[in-house]
Design a protein around this motif. Sequence first.
Motif, mmCIF file in Angstrom:
data_model
loop_
_atom_site.group_PDB
_atom_site.id
_atom_site.type_symbol
_atom_site.label_atom_id
_atom_site.label_comp_id
_atom_site.label_asym_id
_atom_site.label_seq_id
_atom_site.Cartn_x
_atom_site.Cartn_y
_atom_site.Cartn_z
ATOM 1 N N GLU A 40 0.817 -1.216 0.000
ATOM 2 C CA GLU A 40 0.000 0.000 0.000
ATOM 3 C C GLU A 40 0.847 1.260 0.000
ATOM 4 O O GLU A 40 0.562 2.222 -0.701
ATOM 5 N N THR B 204 -5.474 2.506 9.505
ATOM 6 C CA THR B 204 -4.158 1.920 9.765
ATOM 7 C C THR B 204 -3.216 2.984 10.334
ATOM 8 O O THR B 204 -2.428 2.722 11.239
ATOM 9 N N ASP C 12 -5.442 -4.910 12.976
ATOM 10 C CA ASP C 12 -5.944 -4.130 11.848
ATOM 11 C C ASP C 12 -6.857 -5.003 10.975
ATOM 12 O O ASP C 12 -6.595 -6.186 10.807
ATOM 13 N N ASP C 13 -7.896 -4.390 10.439
ATOM 14 C CA ASP C 13 -8.780 -5.066 9.477
ATOM 15 C C ASP C 13 -9.400 -6.349 10.007
ATOM 16 O O ASP C 13 -9.317 -7.408 9.383
#
Length: 468
Positions: A76, A180, A237-238
């Motif tokens: 990313e 994030t 995260d996520d």
Amino acid sequence: MESVLPQTVDKILNNPPLNQSFEEIKNTYPLWLDILASLEQRIKPHNFNMWLRPIKCKSIYDCNITLSAPNRYIKEWFEDNYLPTVLLELQNKTQKNYKVIFEFEETEEIPVQYFDAVTSSNENLEKKTNHEFNTRYDFDSFVVGPSNQLAHAASRAVAELPALKYNPLFIYGGVGLGKTHLICAIGNEILRRQPNSKVIFLCAEHFMNEYIHHLRSNRMDLFRKKYREQCDVLLMDDIQFIAGKVSTQDEFFHTFNSLYDMQRQIVVTSDKYPHEIPELEERLRTRFQWGLIADIQRPELETRVAILTKKAELENIKLTDEVAFYLANNIKSNVRELEGSLIRLAAIASLKSSEINIDLAQNTLKDLISNTSCGLTIDSIQKEVCSYFNIKLTDLKGNKRHRAISRPRQIAMYLSRKLTNSSFPEIGQRFGGKDHSTVISACRKIEDLLEKDLSVKTATDGITRQLK
Ligand code: ADP
Ligand code: MG
């Protein structure tokens, strides 16, 4: 062209990824190395080492370039910050427009790392390329506005008084809105204050992979020790990723309970509100509500301008207010795209040796703006396709193979690729965790049918019109 390869590039050449044959390397490397060599001149060495070196080129073929990254965070960051420049360089060198296909490296054992206290020695930077977290994501670089005020305030409170204020903290919001960034900022801040605390940061997908790995090798004792006993702060995260994965959820549930009972801080992020995550167990939903649930919305104009200004400052880019407003006015969907547009603009200005002015902005961002300002997401495409064909979303994302379902699924995948900036693996994941090769063949199939089958063309055009 440079006759002597810069040092770093030289190193890569001498240490090619092991899984490629010599033939492959010989054929695909020159152009990639060439690109790297010219980027290396322009990017600070530690950034080059941290974000570009881990990216490997798997193939360059027929205007498609396949890259692979060791993990999602590096991918990313690379996409947000360097990909536009890479594409421009490719275009400059070959006069062709390349399409990027991203893959992840498939390592069986996914390293899950403790945050290291931040140091700037080179050795550490080298080591960090394998890690998941980003020390640049801190509170200083996070711009606060009405859209993220609550999530930011809660994150700060958690970083200052872990486990005392909001436990768990559940942050949710759409793609590219700063989840994030915030969760990493919490980790960085806790470590700044208490360098010895054991902070584990990982995304839910890695939790699952590590769990499976330990299960397989009969080492669940190690896994449990790490997550239940040797962890002061768990940053996950996520979390939506574990939806539907029954035993991973079960393991997470028990991890959660032990940490919570021992008054350890837990923070999770998700792209959805707990009740909107399909196939998330009720008992987990309930637990997420014990603490604080904070959302991040799309930023308003002023916040978008402030984010651009901040980013420009961090990257040493000269940005006038006029251009900042122009970008912020036109790119509304998410912060990642906003930042991407700035980086792209800066890259073009630097290649053309011109300054960043409004004309350049208008010219170079024409495509980007018309593609993104409509704010299309995979979710909205899936919904529209379902309503057009009158089928269920679970079927669209499922595995049924008969034509009445599989054709709409292929169309939805094709439109997701065409209308959003998502990569094949990302799209696969959003369609019930399918492999990227499934998405690629769906796109090819529809491209093919668009020329042959009028009903496919009518459907695709109709859905696109509806979406826009
Ligand atoms: P998410 O995890 O929600 O998909 P990220 O945290 O990866 O989004 O954010 C995408 C990019 O946008 C990152 O580069 C991040 O630093 C930046 N960003 C998002 N929100 C902000 C903000 N409020 N201030 C500064 N940068 C931001
Ligand atoms: Mg994220």
